[in-house]
Design an enzyme around this catalytic site. Structure first.
Site, short mmCIF file in Angstrom:
data_model
loop_
_atom_site.label_atom_id
_atom_site.label_comp_id
_atom_site.label_asym_id
_atom_site.label_seq_id
_atom_site.Cartn_x
_atom_site.Cartn_y
_atom_site.Cartn_z
N ALA A 65 -30.44 -10.38 29.20
CA ALA A 65 -30.25 -9.94 30.58
C ALA A 65 -29.49 -11.03 31.33
CB ALA A 65 -31.61 -9.69 31.22
N GLY A 109 -32.81 -9.74 26.12
CA GLY A 109 -32.52 -8.32 26.28
C GLY A 109 -31.54 -7.80 25.22
N GLU A 112 -33.68 -6.99 22.37
CA GLU A 112 -34.46 -5.80 22.77
C GLU A 112 -33.61 -4.53 22.75
OE1 GLU A 112 -35.64 -7.98 26.32
OE2 GLU A 112 -37.73 -7.62 25.81
N GLU A 132 -36.79 -16.05 26.13
CA GLU A 132 -37.16 -15.99 27.56
C GLU A 132 -38.13 -17.09 27.98
OE1 GLU A 132 -37.06 -13.39 25.49
OE2 GLU A 132 -36.11 -11.67 26.48
N1 CAA Z 1 -26.92 -14.42 31.36
C1 CAA Z 1 -25.85 -14.83 32.08
N2 CAA Z 1 -24.85 -15.56 31.55
C2 CAA Z 1 -24.95 -15.90 30.25
C3 CAA Z 1 -26.04 -15.52 29.45
C4 CAA Z 1 -27.06 -14.73 30.06
N3 CAA Z 1 -28.11 -14.28 29.37
N4 CAA Z 1 -25.86 -16.02 28.21
C5 CAA Z 1 -24.69 -16.68 28.24
N5 CAA Z 1 -24.13 -16.62 29.46
C6 CAA Z 1 -22.87 -17.19 29.91
C7 CAA Z 1 -22.99 -18.70 30.10
O1 CAA Z 1 -23.57 -19.00 31.36
C8 CAA Z 1 -21.55 -19.12 29.97
O2 CAA Z 1 -20.89 -18.85 31.18
P1 CAA Z 1 -19.87 -19.95 31.81
O3 CAA Z 1 -18.78 -20.05 30.77
O4 CAA Z 1 -19.43 -19.30 33.07
O5 CAA Z 1 -20.63 -21.22 31.96
C9 CAA Z 1 -20.99 -18.16 28.93
O6 CAA Z 1 -21.89 -17.04 28.90
C10 CAA Z 1 -20.95 -18.75 27.53
O7 CAA Z 1 -22.25 -19.24 27.23
P2 CAA Z 1 -22.51 -20.75 26.71
O8 CAA Z 1 -21.49 -21.68 27.26
O9 CAA Z 1 -23.95 -21.07 26.97
O10 CAA Z 1 -22.23 -20.53 25.14
P3 CAA Z 1 -22.86 -21.35 23.92
O11 CAA Z 1 -22.11 -20.91 22.71
O12 CAA Z 1 -22.92 -22.82 24.23
O13 CAA Z 1 -24.39 -20.82 23.82
C11 CAA Z 1 -26.13 -19.15 23.83
C12 CAA Z 1 -24.65 -19.49 23.50
C13 CAA Z 1 -27.06 -19.94 22.88
C14 CAA Z 1 -26.30 -17.66 23.58
C15 CAA Z 1 -26.44 -19.54 25.30
O14 CAA Z 1 -25.45 -18.96 26.14
C16 CAA Z 1 -27.78 -19.06 25.80
O15 CAA Z 1 -28.79 -19.68 25.49
N6 CAA Z 1 -27.80 -17.97 26.57
C17 CAA Z 1 -29.00 -17.47 27.21
C18 CAA Z 1 -29.86 -16.72 26.23
C19 CAA Z 1 -31.12 -16.25 26.92
O16 CAA Z 1 -31.90 -17.03 27.43
N7 CAA Z 1 -31.34 -14.92 26.93
C20 CAA Z 1 -32.48 -14.31 27.57
C21 CAA Z 1 -32.13 -13.86 28.96
S1 CAA Z 1 -33.54 -13.28 29.89
C22 CAA Z 1 -33.81 -11.71 29.35
O17 CAA Z 1 -33.10 -11.20 28.50
C23 CAA Z 1 -34.99 -10.99 30.00
C24 CAA Z 1 -35.36 -9.71 29.33
O18 CAA Z 1 -36.13 -9.70 28.40
C25 CAA Z 1 -34.84 -8.46 29.83
#
Ligand code: CAA
Length: 258
Positions: A65, A109, A112, A132
């Site tokens: 998400a 998400g 999911e 998360e």
């Molecule tokens: N939401 C918003 N933006 C996201 C994102 C997310 N879930 N995941 C990645 N992005 C964005 C980053 O902010 C980044 O944007 P900028 O270039 O503007 O800074 C871009 O995508 C590229 O990401 P990274 O630079 O972080 O890429 P990476 O290769 O270094 O890492 C990753 C990849 C490990 C997937 C890392 O991006 C990450 O940990 N993402 C978040 C994963 C996460 O926590 N997901 C759970 C979200 S909460 C949820 O999903 C609730 C639910 O159950 C419904």
């Protein structure tokens, strides 16, 4: 007109939906989920379509998400708007089979969403996870309920509590995905499977899907409702604000409650 976050194509009797928000690794914001829901409902209503494939990019099926969109939400923002139910459950209503073709990250998400599909076909690059907990919340779109049903309690607890990712081979061994293929063969394999399904009798396909799902849904709805309320309530905590702020500021979170 804003950019489309879901690309819609028809190939024979297969509907192909490609998540298209590459700069955010296909983070699932409302616009993307609304578009996905609308496209799924259109395929459901189209007699020319017998199966659907959802895919992302080479790097990410979907990284979860949209954290940037959620980070300042209050408890009432999520509880009041029924975050998740508004557009995420469209997939649950679709009677035609939906295959997730997953390469790269399927996190939060994204994992999911893949689990809401009927079959997951994974590229060898796929990585599944429910991270998360690192944001000070829990999965909010079925992760705590569907993951244990798919991989068992031990691995589901491990993933939900430590945020460890599971690679494609482990995911296949654990029963989360049905096939693992080399990344460059992913779309061919998924489209072939969807074409085979779409060549079968649609009523029996839909009923077989419905019956297999019944096997898993005994107490699932109770679990999903419970999970949603807990997820919503976490938006009342300081640690959710800190976890999501830290992510967007690219620093380690300093949680108050550990
Ligand atoms: N939401 C918003 N933006 C996201 C994102 C997310 N879930 N995941 C990645 N992005 C964005 C980053 O902010 C980044 O944007 P900028 O270039 O503007 O800074 C871009 O995508 C590229 O990401 P990274 O630079 O972080 O890429 P990476 O290769 O270094 O890492 C990753 C990849 C490990 C997937 C890392 O991006 C990450 O940990 N993402 C978040 C994963 C996460 O926590 N997901 C759970 C979200 S909460 C949820 O999903 C609730 C639910 O159950 C419904």
């Amino acid at each position: 007109m804003s950019e489309s976050f879901v690309l819609v194509e028809t190939r024979g009797r297969v509907g192909l939906l490609t998540l298209n928000r590459p700069k955010a690794l296909n983070a699932l914001n409302d616009q993307l989920m609304d578009e996905l829901g609308a496209a799924l409902l259109a395929f459901e209503a189209d007699a020319g379509i017998g199966a659907v494939v959802i895919t992302g990019s080479e790097k990410a099926f979907a990284a979860g998400a949209d954290i940037g969109a959620m980070k300042d939400w209050s408890y009432m923002d999520v509880y009041g708007s029924e975050y998740i139910t508004r557009n995420w459950e469209t997939l649950k209503r679709i009677k035609k089979p939906v295959i997730a073709a997953v390469a790269g990250y399927a996190l939060g998400g994204g994992c999911e969403l893949a689990m809401m599909c009927d079959i997951i076909i994974a590229a060898d690059s796929a990585k599944f996870g429910q991270p998360e907990i690192k944001l000070g919340v829990i999965p909010g779109a079925g992760g705590t309920q569907r993951l244990p049903r798919a991989v068992g309690k031990a691995k589901a607890m491990d993933m939900a509590l430590t945020a460890r990712m599971m690679g494609a081979e482990e995911a296949e061994r654990a029963g989360l995905v049905s096939r693992v293929v080399p990344a460059d063969k992913l779309m061919e394999e998924a489209m072939d499977a969807a074409t085979v399904i779409a060549s079968m009798s649609l009523p029996s396909v839909m009923m077989a899907k419905e019956c297999v799902n019944r096997a898993f849904e005994g107490s699932l709805n109770e679990g999903l409702l419970f999970e949603r309320r807990v997820f919503h309530s976490l938006f009342a905590t300081e640690d959710q604000k800190e976890g999501m702020a830290a992510f967007t500021e690219k620093r380690k979170p300093d949680f108050k409650h550990r």
